[in-house]
Motif scaffolding. Structure first.
Motif, PDB file in Angstrom:
ATOM      1  N   LEU A 112       0.832  -1.204   0.000  1.00 46.69           N
ATOM      2  CA  LEU A 112       0.000   0.000   0.000  1.00 46.69           C
ATOM      3  C   LEU A 112       0.867   1.255   0.000  1.00 46.69           C
ATOM      4  CD1 LEU A 112      -3.145  -0.614   2.240  1.00 46.69           C
ATOM      5  CD2 LEU A 112      -3.003  -0.547  -0.220  1.00 46.69           C
ATOM      6  N   ASN A 113       1.597   1.447  -1.069  1.00 48.80           N
ATOM      7  CA  ASN A 113       2.339   2.686  -1.256  1.00 48.80           C
ATOM      8  C   ASN A 113       1.454   3.671  -2.008  1.00 48.80           C
ATOM      9  OD1 ASN A 113       4.611   1.999   0.163  1.00 48.80           O
ATOM     10  ND2 ASN A 113       5.746   1.274  -1.591  1.00 48.80           N
ATOM     11  N   ALA A 137      -2.351 -11.505 -11.391  1.00 47.97           N
ATOM     12  CA  ALA A 137      -2.245 -10.089 -11.007  1.00 47.97           C
ATOM     13  C   ALA A 137      -1.199  -9.377 -11.848  1.00 47.97           C
ATOM     14  CB  ALA A 137      -1.904  -9.985  -9.519  1.00 47.97           C
ATOM     15  N   ILE A 138      -0.076 -10.043 -12.107  1.00 51.13           N
ATOM     16  CA  ILE A 138       0.984  -9.440 -12.919  1.00 51.13           C
ATOM     17  C   ILE A 138       0.539  -9.304 -14.366  1.00 51.13           C
ATOM     18  CG2 ILE A 138       3.318  -9.817 -13.820  1.00 51.13           C
ATOM     19  CD1 ILE A 138       3.935 -11.189 -11.094  1.00 51.13           C
ATOM     20  N   ALA A 139      -0.208 -10.302 -14.877  1.00 52.93           N
ATOM     21  CA  ALA A 139      -0.693 -10.236 -16.254  1.00 52.93           C
ATOM     22  C   ALA A 139      -1.627  -9.045 -16.453  1.00 52.93           C
ATOM     23  CB  ALA A 139      -1.406 -11.541 -16.615  1.00 52.93           C
ATOM     24  N   LEU A 140      -2.421  -8.724 -15.429  1.00 52.33           N
ATOM     25  CA  LEU A 140      -3.363  -7.613 -15.527  1.00 52.33           C
ATOM     26  C   LEU A 140      -2.709  -6.261 -15.256  1.00 52.33           C
ATOM     27  CD1 LEU A 140      -6.439  -9.247 -13.766  1.00 52.33           C
ATOM     28  CD2 LEU A 140      -6.232  -8.694 -16.193  1.00 52.33           C
ATOM     29  N   ASN A 141      -1.603  -6.274 -14.509  1.00 56.55           N
ATOM     30  CA  ASN A 141      -0.899  -5.027 -14.221  1.00 56.55           C
ATOM     31  C   ASN A 141       0.591  -5.327 -14.086  1.00 56.55           C
ATOM     32  OD1 ASN A 141       0.075  -2.565 -13.404  1.00 56.55           O
ATOM     33  ND2 ASN A 141      -0.965  -2.540 -11.420  1.00 56.55           N
ATOM     34  N   GLY A 142       1.286  -5.247 -15.209  1.00 61.24           N
ATOM     35  CA  GLY A 142       2.711  -5.556 -15.220  1.00 61.24           C
ATOM     36  C   GLY A 142       3.568  -4.537 -14.517  1.00 61.24           C
ATOM     37  N   ASP A 143       2.966  -3.416 -14.095  1.00 58.00           N
ATOM     38  CA  ASP A 143       3.725  -2.376 -13.408  1.00 58.00           C
ATOM     39  C   ASP A 143       3.753  -2.569 -11.902  1.00 58.00           C
ATOM     40  OD1 ASP A 143       4.354  -1.053 -15.763  1.00 58.00           O
ATOM     41  OD2 ASP A 143       2.478   0.087 -15.730  1.00 58.00           O
ATOM     42  N   ASN A 144       3.076  -3.598 -11.405  1.00 55.34           N
ATOM     43  CA  ASN A 144       3.053  -3.803  -9.954  1.00 55.34           C
ATOM     44  C   ASN A 144       4.282  -4.613  -9.535  1.00 55.34           C
ATOM     45  OD1 ASN A 144       2.493  -4.768  -7.266  1.00 55.34           O
ATOM     46  ND2 ASN A 144       0.416  -4.020  -7.598  1.00 55.34           N
ATOM     47  N   GLN A 145       5.303  -3.915  -9.087  1.00 58.59           N
ATOM     48  CA  GLN A 145       6.576  -4.552  -8.770  1.00 58.59           C
ATOM     49  C   GLN A 145       6.522  -5.342  -7.461  1.00 58.59           C
ATOM     50  OE1 GLN A 145       8.337  -4.366 -11.400  1.00 58.59           O
ATOM     51  NE2 GLN A 145       7.046  -2.740 -12.259  1.00 58.59           N
ATOM     52  N   ASP A 193       8.258  -1.076  -0.087  1.00 61.21           N
ATOM     53  CA  ASP A 193       7.652  -2.406   0.005  1.00 61.21           C
ATOM     54  C   ASP A 193       8.398  -3.404  -0.873  1.00 61.21           C
ATOM     55  OD1 ASP A 193       6.790  -1.239  -2.342  1.00 61.21           O
ATOM     56  OD2 ASP A 193       4.704  -1.839  -2.146  1.00 61.21           O
ATOM     57  N   VAL A 194       8.820  -2.963  -2.062  1.00 58.19           N
ATOM     58  CA  VAL A 194       9.589  -3.822  -2.961  1.00 58.19           C
ATOM     59  C   VAL A 194      10.955  -4.145  -2.354  1.00 58.19           C
ATOM     60  CG1 VAL A 194      10.702  -3.962  -5.233  1.00 58.19           C
ATOM     61  CG2 VAL A 194       8.405  -2.990  -5.031  1.00 58.19           C
ATOM     62  N   VAL A 230      15.969   1.086   2.690  1.00 56.95           N
ATOM     63  CA  VAL A 230      14.671   1.252   3.357  1.00 56.95           C
ATOM     64  C   VAL A 230      14.830   2.096   4.616  1.00 56.95           C
ATOM     65  CG1 VAL A 230      12.739   0.062   4.462  1.00 56.95           C
ATOM     66  CG2 VAL A 230      13.831  -0.950   2.459  1.00 56.95           C
ATOM     67  N   SER A 231      15.887   1.832   5.387  1.00 63.16           N
ATOM     68  CA  SER A 231      16.078   2.567   6.647  1.00 63.16           C
ATOM     69  C   SER A 231      16.337   4.050   6.397  1.00 63.16           C
ATOM     70  CB  SER A 231      17.208   1.958   7.469  1.00 63.16           C
ATOM     71  OG  SER A 231      18.462   2.188   6.864  1.00 63.16           O
TER      72      SER A 231
END
Length: 454
Positions: A44-45, A200-208, A243-244, A268-269
């Motif tokens: 949830l970014n 999910a990736i097939a429907l939205n390939g931009d979701n890393q 998150d990635v 991340v830190s």
């Protein structure tokens, strides 16, 4: 309570929003709930700005900060108008419901009623007074449950399944459904998460984020090369997404590439300097590197020993930071104690062991702590009596585990060692009596030593 207020409360209870979804679990405190929302779960970014703002508004109100809650709801409303202009009314129902609840808690009943009326005006178009069945609302509830709840991922999955029944192949709902299933895949009867994640990736390939989730699942099936390509692609396309980065660090940790995992969590830190879990994870990775070096012989070059000292210092630095930020984290104090013991700083080691003992621990965690502390007393402090006491205390805990078997073995070894020197050693005989009682499953293990000796 006036008739008007009673009527308003009845209407509020019918709204579909965060205040009616029972997001705080019975056994957790508000602080624990807040910690999960802000620090624990990775996803949830920016792609779900309105969703996240609504969740934060709920948290702020529960903390008593109503003005901050209203500010978050204002941000959610602005985002919906900007990004979902053609669906603004439906997409706004949850936000309006939250507005109504916040104003109600503030005692501003006129404003609360105004937002209840806004919801009613939209629902009337669907022949319903205050709630309607729409995929957008099911999706909002699904995201709220995935973000806020630890034990209700099954309910989140059901929400997304309902949304997909009405809106098949919707990328957002498919993603939520896949994430929910991936969280449940430890259950024997659960659906295999690999195909849902691929969908999910097939429907939205931009979701890393989902790509790295898929990589972690493929890693378990030994499709390591394919999994690593997905992680590399995700990191290339979203190099700053926390998150990635956090999930990619888990991938490299499982692969055994600890330096890469530390590098990713270091990024991340920098973005989340006050996230205790990130510091804890980094500290644990450095601790793992320390443990890998425990077999380095004293005769080896001093440069290698200096590296070990440096790793201990880095691990201690991050674990202490994690403890400062969240004093209730399990294991952090015992890890610190173990690291100080390795550095021959026994006073500091004992200090952190006692801090861990002072926490309300689950049976398995307490049993493990007794084992670690007993080993510390036995091997570092050379205090066999204290070690025996903690091995026995750990065994008394009704938790069958490999730790319990280790404590049983250690007690047997100590007892037989003492009896080889003195076949009437009272402590050794007491230990063996204790082990016999425990093997019978008796509720009352052997009497304390001073009673056994009388």
């Amino acid at each position: 309570m006036s008739a008007t207020e009673t009527s308003l409360e009845s209407s509020l209870q019918q709204l579909k929003c965060h205040f009616t979804w029972n997001l705080i679990e019975e056994e957790e405190s508000l602080d624990e709930f807040e910690d999960k929302v802000f620090n624990v779960y990775e996803f949830l970014n920016s792609e779900f700005t309105a969703t996240l703002c609504n969740i934060l508004a709920y948290v702020k109100q529960r903390q008593g900060d109503n003005e901050a809650a209203l500010e978050c709801l204002g941000q959610a409303a602005d985002f919906i108008q900007r990004e979902y202009a053609d669906q603004a009314e439906i997409r706004s129902l949850v936000t309006w419901g939250n507005y109504a609840w916040v104003y109600y808690h503030m005692g501003r009943l006129t404003e609360a009623q105004a937002y209840v009326d806004k919801v009613r005006q939209v629902c009337k178009k669907f022949a319903s007074p205050y709630r309607i069945e729409r995929p957008e609302l099911d999706g909002e509830e699904g995201w709220a449950r995935l973000k806020c709840t630890k034990n209700l991922n099954e309910r989140g999955k059901v929400c997304f399944e309902k949304a997909l029944e009405k809106s098949p192949r919707n990328p957002e709902f498919t993603e939520g459904w896949a994430i929910a299933i991936s969280r449940l895949d430890y259950r024997p009867a659960s659906q295999d998460p690999i195909e849902p994640l691929k969908q999910a990736i097939a429907l939205n390939g931009d979701n890393q984020y989902v790509k790295v989730l898929l990589a972690l699942k493929l890693q378990k099936t030994y499709e390591v090369d394919r999994a690593e390509r997905l992680v590399e692609e995700a990191l290339e396309k979203a190099p700053d997404a926390t998150d990635v980065l956090r999930m990619a660090a888990k991938f490299y940790q499982k692969k055994g590439v600890l330096d890469k995992a530390i590098e990713l969590l270091g990024k991340v830190s920098e973005c989340l300097p006050n996230n205790a879990y990130v510091h804890f994870h980094i500290g644990c990775l450095y601790r793992s590197k320390v443990l890998q070096r425990l077999n380095i012989r004293a005769s080896e070059i001093s440069e290698e020993r200096e590296k070990s000292v440096d790793l201990v210092e880095r691990a201690v630095c991050h674990l202490k930071k994690a403890h400062e930020l969240n004093g209730s984290l399990v294991h952090v104090c015992s890890y610190l104690a173990g690291l100080y013991a390795m550095a021959d700083q026994f006073e500091q080691a004992d200090y952190y062991f006692q801090k861990e003992f002072s926490k309300p621990l689950a049976p398995a965690a307490k049993q493990l702590l007794h084992l670690r502390y007993a080993n510390f007393q036995l091997y570092q402090m050379k205090c066999e009596d204290e070690a025996i006491h903690h091995f026995m205390e750990g065994m008394k805990i009704k938790q069958e585990s490999k730790e319990k078997e280790k404590m049983k073995y250690k007690l047997q070894k100590i007892a037989h060692g003492r009896l080889s020197k003195n076949d009437s050693d009272p402590k050794a005989l007491h230990v063996l009596m204790f082990l016999r009682e425990m093997s019978k499953g008796g509720l009352h293990p052997a009497a304390p030593l001073h009673e056994a000796e009388e």
